[in-house]
Enzyme design. Sequence first.
Site, PDB file in Angstrom:
ATOM      1  CD  GLU A 102      13.043 -69.637  47.329  1.00 34.04           C
ATOM      2  OE1 GLU A 102      12.498 -68.535  47.286  1.00 34.04           O
ATOM      3  OE2 GLU A 102      14.227 -69.802  47.640  1.00 34.04           O
TER       4      GLU A 102
ATOM      5  CG  ASP B 272      16.485 -66.262  41.327  1.00 31.18           C
ATOM      6  OD1 ASP B 272      16.930 -66.425  40.167  1.00 31.18           O
ATOM      7  OD2 ASP B 272      15.531 -66.910  41.781  1.00 31.18           O
TER       8      ASP B 272
ATOM      9  CB  VAL C  84       4.047 -74.345  48.196  1.00 27.93           C
ATOM     10  CG1 VAL C  84       2.652 -74.441  47.587  1.00 27.93           C
ATOM     11  CG2 VAL C  84       4.886 -75.530  47.769  1.00 27.93           C
ATOM     12  CB  VAL C  85       2.884 -68.698  47.035  1.00 26.82           C
ATOM     13  CG1 VAL C  85       2.176 -67.433  47.510  1.00 26.82           C
ATOM     14  CG2 VAL C  85       4.396 -68.481  47.003  1.00 26.82           C
TER      15      VAL C  85
ATOM     16  CE  LYS D 243       8.985 -67.451  48.913  1.00 25.01           C
ATOM     17  NZ  LYS D 243       9.872 -66.384  48.419  1.00 25.01           N
TER      18      LYS D 243
ATOM     19  CB  SER E  12       2.881 -69.085  42.918  1.00 27.01           C
ATOM     20  OG  SER E  12       4.158 -69.149  42.318  1.00 27.01           O
TER      21      SER E  12
ATOM     22  N   GLY F 277       7.257 -73.114  43.363  1.00 28.29           N
ATOM     23  CA  GLY F 277       8.620 -72.898  42.885  1.00 28.29           C
ATOM     24  C   GLY F 277       9.557 -73.947  43.438  1.00 28.29           C
TER      25      GLY F 277
END
Length: 506
Positions: free
Chosen positions: A250, A389, A252-253, A273, A246, A248
Amino acid sequence: MDQSGVAAQTQKSPWGSVVLAAPACSLTEVMSEQLARQLDEENQDFPVLPHPAADPEKGPDTESDLMLAQMLQMQFDREFDDQLRREERKFNGDSKVSISFENYRKVHPYEDSDSSEDEVDWQDTRHDPYRAVKPQTAPRRGFSGKGKNITTKHDEDACGRKNTARMDNFAPEVHVGDGLGMDLKLSNQVFNSLKQHCYSEQRRSARLHEKKEHSTAEQAVDPRTRLLMYKMVNSGVLENINGCISTGKESVVFHADGGSLEEQPVPEEVVLKVFKTTLNEFKNRDRYIKDDYRFKERFSKLNPRKVIRLWAEKEMHNLARMKKAGIPCPDVVLLKKHILVMSFIGKDHVPAPKIKDVALGSEEAAEAYRQVLQLMQRLYQDCSLVHADLSEYNMLWYQGKVWLIDVSQSVEPTHPHGLEFLFRDCRNVATFFQKRGVSEALSVYDLFNAVTGLNIPVSADDDAHFLAEIVAMEKRNEDHVQKRGKKTFPVMSEDGDPPLDPDSDD
């Protein structure tokens, strides 16, 4: 021997006649003379060929010993140059920096005009007629000439030529053209402007290269982050890192297989993360952390790069609070600078789907809504947190339960904008479940009052009036927090957080 032969060998002398003895002759010499006569007679039967020097197409004169020696020496030099060229290619290989053996090769004045393409590359470049000639500069003593014809180094023409010659010292990426071969005169002002421009361009390119090397881009990590990940594998915390699952704005996973830790067990499947070290995609992250009293003091003393570590630490503490309150969320395993290791929500390398990607039935959607409502209430009342969020993108559906993720931006209700963030979360949740056809889904205002228990009056769904009440309440809360004094968030939390050394490089 007959009388005529004896008379021929007898010579008159003042001392009388002297008889000369016949010279001794060996059998070899006799045979050689006879062989020579025989060969001479055979050669007379063939036509006489013209001399090679008379016909230029037949080649050079080979009867001269000097010409033969020169031709043999030229052939030897060519063979030596070919061998030297092969040795140079073998020595340099595929290296970008090559070493030339040009000074050791033989440059013969009698070069054959019919040379191959490989020999063209070996032509003597030390006297290249097309090489740019640098303009003549002033002598080292600073002046030239005598008397009235003296010229100092401050002469305008001399300075111009000297500046032109100094253009050769510019960086290789600066194309100066063929100006060095001309009688070009650059004034000091023009040369200084060019020099400053080259210096600025070099610094700009260096900054761009450094930014690219030290930034965590999408689905990629910088060398420092990669080194931290390798250290985790080498220390046994992780067995191996499988890949990105994943991305995003903010972080990277990455998915990884867990190893072992001395303090606590490591799950079989974990996620890493990695918070991005670039602030371009999430520039307003400061508002979530600088006004949080837990990190307010530490935030003002950190540079932008260390803020990322503080951001990862903030999510670790928020997850610890949520886990203590029994809210379904990932378990924190370890924190190393800006890398947070958590338990994996999913099975067999397949992550749990986001609630927006799950085809829920009417009963499952209603059950999911009731769970989300309870989670928001417990998060606000028991954990004293606002997700800030919360949406269908940050809620996972796994084993019939709703799991909350991505709480790095979560703040306390006493945050200057905490209630505004909560109102935005309520809007996202209410809009999503109303679109899914959940009949019992509350409106935005009713959901906000149900979570907070404030019972703010609602007048004809007026957002402006409702938000004005929220802003006034936040102002009163901010004044109350300031009267209580400053608070700091300890590194070792009493919530049972994992051990943390935020400034450690290990």
